[in-house]
Design a protein around this motif. Sequence first.
Motif, PDB file in Angstrom:
ATOM      1  N   THR A  85      -8.764 -67.009  26.056  1.00 11.05           N
ATOM      2  CA  THR A  85      -8.452 -65.251  26.238  1.00 11.05           C
ATOM      3  C   THR A  85     -10.005 -65.493  27.218  1.00 11.05           C
ATOM      4  O   THR A  85     -11.088 -66.441  25.828  1.00 11.05           O
ATOM      5  CB  THR A  85      -8.794 -64.733  25.569  1.00 11.05           C
ATOM      6  OG1 THR A  85      -9.334 -64.325  23.985  1.00 11.05           O
ATOM      7  CG2 THR A  85      -6.712 -64.422  25.297  1.00 11.05           C
ATOM      8  N   ILE A  86     -10.979 -64.116  26.986  1.00 14.52           N
ATOM      9  CA  ILE A  86     -12.344 -64.375  27.525  1.00 14.52           C
ATOM     10  C   ILE A  86     -12.949 -62.917  26.651  1.00 14.52           C
ATOM     11  O   ILE A  86     -11.994 -62.165  26.696  1.00 14.52           O
ATOM     12  CB  ILE A  86     -12.905 -64.305  28.781  1.00 14.52           C
ATOM     13  CG1 ILE A  86     -12.614 -65.394  29.851  1.00 14.52           C
ATOM     14  CG2 ILE A  86     -14.367 -63.805  28.788  1.00 14.52           C
ATOM     15  CD1 ILE A  86     -12.567 -65.962  31.256  1.00 14.52           C
ATOM     16  N   PRO A  87     -13.803 -62.696  26.192  1.00 17.55           N
ATOM     17  CA  PRO A  87     -13.968 -61.502  25.586  1.00 17.55           C
ATOM     18  C   PRO A  87     -14.226 -60.240  26.629  1.00 17.55           C
ATOM     19  O   PRO A  87     -14.509 -60.916  27.731  1.00 17.55           O
ATOM     20  CB  PRO A  87     -15.262 -61.569  24.301  1.00 17.55           C
ATOM     21  CG  PRO A  87     -15.383 -62.689  24.425  1.00 17.55           C
ATOM     22  CD  PRO A  87     -14.813 -63.625  25.297  1.00 17.55           C
ATOM     23  N   ASP A  88     -13.871 -58.821  26.182  1.00 17.28           N
ATOM     24  CA  ASP A  88     -13.980 -58.445  27.025  1.00 17.28           C
ATOM     25  C   ASP A  88     -15.452 -57.674  27.609  1.00 17.28           C
ATOM     26  O   ASP A  88     -16.350 -57.729  26.484  1.00 17.28           O
ATOM     27  CB  ASP A  88     -13.267 -56.613  26.683  1.00 17.28           C
ATOM     28  CG  ASP A  88     -11.662 -56.432  26.742  1.00 17.28           C
ATOM     29  OD1 ASP A  88     -11.523 -57.572  27.654  1.00 17.28           O
ATOM     30  OD2 ASP A  88     -11.118 -56.003  26.486  1.00 17.28           O
ATOM     31  N   LEU A  89     -15.942 -57.398  28.269  1.00 16.91           N
ATOM     32  CA  LEU A  89     -17.126 -57.130  28.856  1.00 16.91           C
ATOM     33  C   LEU A  89     -17.751 -55.493  28.854  1.00 16.91           C
ATOM     34  O   LEU A  89     -17.549 -55.003  29.332  1.00 16.91           O
ATOM     35  CB  LEU A  89     -18.122 -57.829  29.428  1.00 16.91           C
ATOM     36  CG  LEU A  89     -19.700 -57.605  29.914  1.00 16.91           C
ATOM     37  CD1 LEU A  89     -20.579 -57.818  28.418  1.00 16.91           C
ATOM     38  CD2 LEU A  89     -20.202 -58.146  31.447  1.00 16.91           C
ATOM     39  N   VAL A  90     -17.322 -54.656  27.427  1.00 16.42           N
ATOM     40  CA  VAL A  90     -17.463 -53.205  27.898  1.00 16.42           C
ATOM     41  C   VAL A  90     -18.604 -52.619  26.586  1.00 16.42           C
ATOM     42  O   VAL A  90     -19.345 -53.498  25.824  1.00 16.42           O
ATOM     43  CB  VAL A  90     -15.995 -52.680  27.464  1.00 16.42           C
ATOM     44  CG1 VAL A  90     -15.086 -53.261  27.923  1.00 16.42           C
ATOM     45  CG2 VAL A  90     -15.968 -53.387  25.812  1.00 16.42           C
ATOM     46  N   GLY A  91     -18.753 -51.243  26.623  1.00 18.62           N
ATOM     47  CA  GLY A  91     -19.937 -50.854  26.075  1.00 18.62           C
ATOM     48  C   GLY A  91     -19.213 -49.414  26.387  1.00 18.62           C
ATOM     49  O   GLY A  91     -18.773 -48.449  27.189  1.00 18.62           O
ATOM     50  N   PRO A  92     -20.558 -48.456  26.191  1.00 16.74           N
ATOM     51  CA  PRO A  92     -20.004 -46.336  26.639  1.00 16.74           C
ATOM     52  C   PRO A  92     -21.293 -46.415  27.595  1.00 16.74           C
ATOM     53  O   PRO A  92     -22.203 -47.115  27.706  1.00 16.74           O
ATOM     54  CB  PRO A  92     -21.444 -46.407  25.076  1.00 16.74           C
ATOM     55  CG  PRO A  92     -22.001 -47.326  24.523  1.00 16.74           C
ATOM     56  CD  PRO A  92     -20.915 -48.667  24.769  1.00 16.74           C
ATOM     57  N   ASP A  93     -20.738 -45.574  28.115  1.00 13.95           N
ATOM     58  CA  ASP A  93     -21.731 -45.229  29.488  1.00 13.95           C
ATOM     59  C   ASP A  93     -21.733 -46.304  30.450  1.00 13.95           C
ATOM     60  O   ASP A  93     -22.603 -45.831  31.586  1.00 13.95           O
ATOM     61  CB  ASP A  93     -22.997 -44.590  29.314  1.00 13.95           C
ATOM     62  CG  ASP A  93     -23.081 -43.779  28.040  1.00 13.95           C
ATOM     63  OD1 ASP A  93     -22.848 -43.164  27.364  1.00 13.95           O
ATOM     64  OD2 ASP A  93     -24.212 -43.854  27.067  1.00 13.95           O
ATOM     65  N   LEU A  94     -20.488 -46.494  31.183  1.00 15.99           N
ATOM     66  CA  LEU A  94     -19.937 -47.354  32.034  1.00 15.99           C
ATOM     67  C   LEU A  94     -20.040 -46.616  33.065  1.00 15.99           C
ATOM     68  O   LEU A  94     -19.215 -45.921  33.024  1.00 15.99           O
ATOM     69  CB  LEU A  94     -18.627 -48.580  31.763  1.00 15.99           C
ATOM     70  CG  LEU A  94     -19.459 -49.374  30.769  1.00 15.99           C
ATOM     71  CD1 LEU A  94     -17.817 -50.408  30.565  1.00 15.99           C
ATOM     72  CD2 LEU A  94     -20.244 -50.257  31.228  1.00 15.99           C
ATOM     73  N   ARG A  95     -20.315 -47.188  34.031  1.00 17.85           N
ATOM     74  CA  ARG A  95     -19.899 -46.374  35.671  1.00 17.85           C
ATOM     75  C   ARG A  95     -18.779 -46.813  36.104  1.00 17.85           C
ATOM     76  O   ARG A  95     -17.757 -46.415  36.292  1.00 17.85           O
ATOM     77  CB  ARG A  95     -20.765 -47.018  36.338  1.00 17.85           C
ATOM     78  CG  ARG A  95     -21.865 -45.916  36.329  1.00 17.85           C
ATOM     79  CD  ARG A  95     -22.990 -46.197  38.116  1.00 17.85           C
ATOM     80  NE  ARG A  95     -23.484 -47.355  37.675  1.00 17.85           N
ATOM     81  CZ  ARG A  95     -23.870 -47.693  39.544  1.00 17.85           C
ATOM     82  NH1 ARG A  95     -23.860 -46.999  40.396  1.00 17.85           N
ATOM     83  NH2 ARG A  95     -24.192 -49.258  39.591  1.00 17.85           N
ATOM     84  N   VAL A  96     -18.602 -48.177  35.827  1.00 18.98           N
ATOM     85  CA  VAL A  96     -17.731 -48.918  36.006  1.00 18.98           C
ATOM     86  C   VAL A  96     -16.306 -49.836  35.127  1.00 18.98           C
ATOM     87  O   VAL A  96     -17.324 -50.814  34.929  1.00 18.98           O
ATOM     88  CB  VAL A  96     -17.082 -49.444  37.430  1.00 18.98           C
ATOM     89  CG1 VAL A  96     -16.055 -50.323  38.401  1.00 18.98           C
ATOM     90  CG2 VAL A  96     -18.074 -48.437  39.325  1.00 18.98           C
ATOM     91  N   LEU A  97     -15.758 -50.101  34.467  1.00 18.85           N
ATOM     92  CA  LEU A  97     -15.242 -50.825  34.009  1.00 18.85           C
ATOM     93  C   LEU A  97     -14.496 -51.266  35.079  1.00 18.85           C
ATOM     94  O   LEU A  97     -13.235 -51.699  35.667  1.00 18.85           O
ATOM     95  CB  LEU A  97     -14.517 -50.186  33.476  1.00 18.85           C
ATOM     96  CG  LEU A  97     -13.395 -51.279  32.562  1.00 18.85           C
ATOM     97  CD1 LEU A  97     -14.349 -52.669  31.197  1.00 18.85           C
ATOM     98  CD2 LEU A  97     -12.875 -50.917  31.275  1.00 18.85           C
ATOM     99  N   PHE A  98     -14.384 -53.281  35.552  1.00 17.29           N
ATOM    100  CA  PHE A  98     -13.713 -53.861  35.806  1.00 17.29           C
ATOM    101  C   PHE A  98     -12.560 -54.811  35.507  1.00 17.29           C
ATOM    102  O   PHE A  98     -13.103 -55.118  34.761  1.00 17.29           O
ATOM    103  CB  PHE A  98     -14.755 -55.191  37.109  1.00 17.29           C
ATOM    104  CG  PHE A  98     -15.461 -54.313  37.859  1.00 17.29           C
ATOM    105  CD1 PHE A  98     -15.755 -53.799  39.730  1.00 17.29           C
ATOM    106  CD2 PHE A  98     -16.658 -53.956  37.849  1.00 17.29           C
ATOM    107  CE1 PHE A  98     -15.831 -53.525  40.774  1.00 17.29           C
ATOM    108  CE2 PHE A  98     -18.129 -52.964  38.726  1.00 17.29           C
ATOM    109  CZ  PHE A  98     -17.478 -53.287  39.968  1.00 17.29           C
ATOM    110  N   SER A  99     -11.760 -54.402  36.398  1.00 19.68           N
ATOM    111  CA  SER A  99     -10.598 -55.522  35.060  1.00 19.68           C
ATOM    112  C   SER A  99      -9.714 -56.282  36.538  1.00 19.68           C
ATOM    113  O   SER A  99      -9.261 -55.944  36.937  1.00 19.68           O
ATOM    114  CB  SER A  99      -9.419 -54.377  35.220  1.00 19.68           C
ATOM    115  OG  SER A  99      -8.330 -54.914  34.199  1.00 19.68           O
ATOM    116  N   GLY A 100     -10.054 -57.333  36.269  1.00 18.92           N
ATOM    117  CA  GLY A 100      -9.473 -58.715  36.827  1.00 18.92           C
ATOM    118  C   GLY A 100      -8.083 -58.581  36.584  1.00 18.92           C
ATOM    119  O   GLY A 100      -7.055 -57.718  35.364  1.00 18.92           O
ATOM    120  N   ILE A 101      -7.119 -59.318  37.495  1.00 21.58           N
ATOM    121  CA  ILE A 101      -5.931 -59.536  36.776  1.00 21.58           C
ATOM    122  C   ILE A 101      -5.730 -60.164  35.321  1.00 21.58           C
ATOM    123  O   ILE A 101      -5.550 -59.755  34.440  1.00 21.58           O
ATOM    124  CB  ILE A 101      -4.728 -60.751  37.250  1.00 21.58           C
ATOM    125  CG1 ILE A 101      -4.947 -59.634  38.366  1.00 21.58           C
ATOM    126  CG2 ILE A 101      -3.717 -60.653  37.648  1.00 21.58           C
ATOM    127  CD1 ILE A 101      -4.400 -60.310  39.977  1.00 21.58           C
TER     128      ILE A 101
END
Length: 172
Positions: A8-24
């Motif tokens: 797996t690869i860690p998610d790249l997330v956090g607060p105040d995102l305009r867009v959270l892109f989700s690959g398959i």
Amino acid sequence: MAAAGGHTIPDLVGPDLRVLFSGINPSLYSAATGHHFARPGNRFWPALHRSGFTPRQLHPSEQFELPAMGLGITNVVARASARADELTPAELIAGGEILAALATHWRPRYLAVLGVTAYRTAFGRRKAAIGPQPESIGGVPVWVLPNPSGLNAHFQLDDLATEFAALRAATE
């Protein structure tokens, strides 16, 4: 690369995102490098730049610059595979539940799922099409984008950039 199967690869997330892109799900190449959309031929990074989301084309190893731009990356299914069609419907549905929880927690302005077929399966939206969706996921508006994999011959880079740009315009 086969040794990266199931990684797996860690998610790249956090607060105040305009867009959270989700690959398959991550490719074996991405799992081996630890970078999202890293496989040569994947058009995510060029489409992101050509659509105006980034001021220059980033290399996958520069993915950590995205949160400062209000962008994040995750996957519907965390397990790496050679091809997305190796995933089972049960994996996609379970991944959809995890993605909904992630959206609920981080509350990006938009959740962008990259791959209409995976979106249809993961969320039971059999008639979903590319573009904004009438239903939200985890209380977050959803926009379905084409899969940027080089294996997706239905969309060329210019077409991908146009679809990405429509989402970018909606976030401004």
